[in-house]
Design a protein around this motif. Structure first.
Motif, PDB file in Angstrom:
ATOM      1  N   ARG A  12      62.195  32.281  19.705  1.00 28.60           N
ATOM      2  CA  ARG A  12      62.322  33.678  20.131  1.00 28.60           C
ATOM      3  C   ARG A  12      61.937  33.861  21.590  1.00 28.60           C
ATOM      4  N   GLY A  13      62.748  34.667  22.271  1.00 25.45           N
ATOM      5  CA  GLY A  13      62.486  34.974  23.670  1.00 25.45           C
ATOM      6  C   GLY A  13      62.971  33.918  24.639  1.00 25.45           C
ATOM      7  N   LEU A  14      63.635  32.884  24.131  1.00 27.56           N
ATOM      8  CA  LEU A  14      64.099  31.788  24.989  1.00 27.56           C
ATOM      9  C   LEU A  14      65.614  31.815  25.219  1.00 27.56           C
ATOM     10  N   GLY A  15      66.292  32.827  24.710  1.00 29.54           N
ATOM     11  CA  GLY A  15      67.741  32.913  24.880  1.00 29.54           C
ATOM     12  C   GLY A  15      68.531  32.047  23.912  1.00 29.54           C
ATOM     13  N   VAL A  16      67.866  31.484  22.916  1.00 30.48           N
ATOM     14  CA  VAL A  16      68.550  30.593  21.969  1.00 30.48           C
ATOM     15  C   VAL A  16      69.599  31.356  21.173  1.00 30.48           C
TER      16      VAL A  16
ATOM     17  N   CYS B 100      89.813  38.917  11.543  1.00 30.36           N
ATOM     18  CA  CYS B 100      88.487  39.381  11.929  1.00 30.36           C
ATOM     19  C   CYS B 100      87.427  38.607  11.150  1.00 30.36           C
ATOM     20  N   GLY B 101      86.371  38.224  11.835  1.00 32.83           N
ATOM     21  CA  GLY B 101      85.250  37.558  11.191  1.00 32.83           C
ATOM     22  C   GLY B 101      83.960  38.272  11.554  1.00 32.83           C
ATOM     23  N   GLU B 102      82.875  37.864  10.928  1.00 28.68           N
ATOM     24  CA  GLU B 102      81.571  38.459  11.210  1.00 28.68           C
ATOM     25  C   GLU B 102      80.574  37.363  11.555  1.00 28.68           C
ATOM     26  N   VAL B 103      79.809  37.595  12.594  1.00 32.71           N
ATOM     27  CA  VAL B 103      78.787  36.662  13.039  1.00 32.71           C
ATOM     28  C   VAL B 103      77.415  37.183  12.607  1.00 32.71           C
ATOM     29  N   GLY B 104      76.611  36.301  12.056  1.00 32.20           N
ATOM     30  CA  GLY B 104      75.230  36.625  11.726  1.00 32.20           C
ATOM     31  C   GLY B 104      74.348  35.490  12.210  1.00 32.20           C
ATOM     32  N   TYR B 105      73.099  35.778  12.505  1.00 27.17           N
ATOM     33  CA  TYR B 105      72.218  34.731  13.021  1.00 27.17           C
ATOM     34  C   TYR B 105      70.767  35.137  12.849  1.00 27.17           C
ATOM     35  N   TRP B 106      69.898  34.164  12.955  1.00 26.99           N
ATOM     36  CA  TRP B 106      68.463  34.379  13.099  1.00 26.99           C
ATOM     37  C   TRP B 106      67.868  33.185  13.820  1.00 26.99           C
ATOM     38  N   THR B 107      66.759  33.407  14.460  1.00 22.79           N
ATOM     39  CA  THR B 107      66.034  32.298  15.085  1.00 22.79           C
ATOM     40  C   THR B 107      64.603  32.310  14.577  1.00 22.79           C
ATOM     41  N   GLY B 108      64.031  31.127  14.488  1.00 22.05           N
ATOM     42  CA  GLY B 108      62.644  30.989  14.091  1.00 22.05           C
ATOM     43  C   GLY B 108      61.719  31.363  15.235  1.00 22.05           C
ATOM     44  N   ALA B 109      60.458  31.567  14.902  1.00 24.54           N
ATOM     45  CA  ALA B 109      59.463  31.992  15.895  1.00 24.54           C
ATOM     46  C   ALA B 109      59.438  31.109  17.147  1.00 24.54           C
ATOM     47  N   PRO B 110      59.532  29.774  17.037  1.00 22.72           N
ATOM     48  CA  PRO B 110      59.464  28.954  18.261  1.00 22.72           C
ATOM     49  C   PRO B 110      60.614  29.185  19.242  1.00 22.72           C
TER      50      PRO B 110
END
Length: 175
Positions: free
Chosen positions: A99-103, A87-97
């Protein structure tokens, strides 16, 4: 650290020292700081943070990727794992540019496929995705990428919100 995952205009690759300036710009975002423990205070701190990501690759416990869209750093995704664990864990974040684009969804899907791939990836059988219960965007990313909400987690510390634990199992086909 030669892993590079590509899908159309999206690329996941390990963080590089040359990403420090872009990382510092992305990290200077109140919304990002609201939902993550990710803290980078300027370019010098970004160099330190990138070095920590490189150490994670060397230990094999924290496989961190810069998320690039058409060659520009737009976010971060990580696969955390322990040796011998399925088992592993996924974490993520996206910068403001981004957001909302499905990245974020596309990055999670790409990393998930690689993590489940027994031939070229980590070969894990289960992945968990944990996020702050008050972050509806992260809940949508989890659901969109097939991570099922399994339970609500209690706050880890005083003044913290509950969390959501989503999980996805590797699908195996039998012949």
């Amino acid at each position: 650290m030669n892993v590079k995952l590509d899908s159309a205009d999206l690329t996941l690759r390990p963080w590089e020292p040359g990403d420090a300036e872009a990382l510092a710009v992305l990290a200077d975002d109140e919304e990002l700081r609201r939902w993550t423990s990710h803290r980078v205070a300027g370019p010098h701190d970004a160099v330190r943070w990138i070095a920590m990501q490189e150490a994670g690759w060397k230990s094999g416990e924290r496989l961190s990727f810069a998320v690039l869209v058409t060659g520009k750093v737009m976010g971060h995704i990580v696969l955390k794992r322990s040796e011998g664990e399925a088992c592993g864990e996924v974490g993520y974040w996206t910068g403001a540019p981004a957001r909302g684009l499905g990245v974020a969804s596309r990055a999670v899907e790409l990393l998930t496929g690689w993590a489940f791939d027994t031939g070229t990836g980590a070969g894990l059988s289960r992945l968990e995705l944990i996020h702050n219960a008050g972050n509806p965007a992260s809940c949508r990313v989890a659901q969109k990428t097939g991570y099922v909400l399994e339970r609500v987690l209690p706050p880890r510390a005083r003044n913290e919100a509950e969390g959501h634990l989503h999980a996805r199992e590797r699908v195996t086909t039998r012949h």
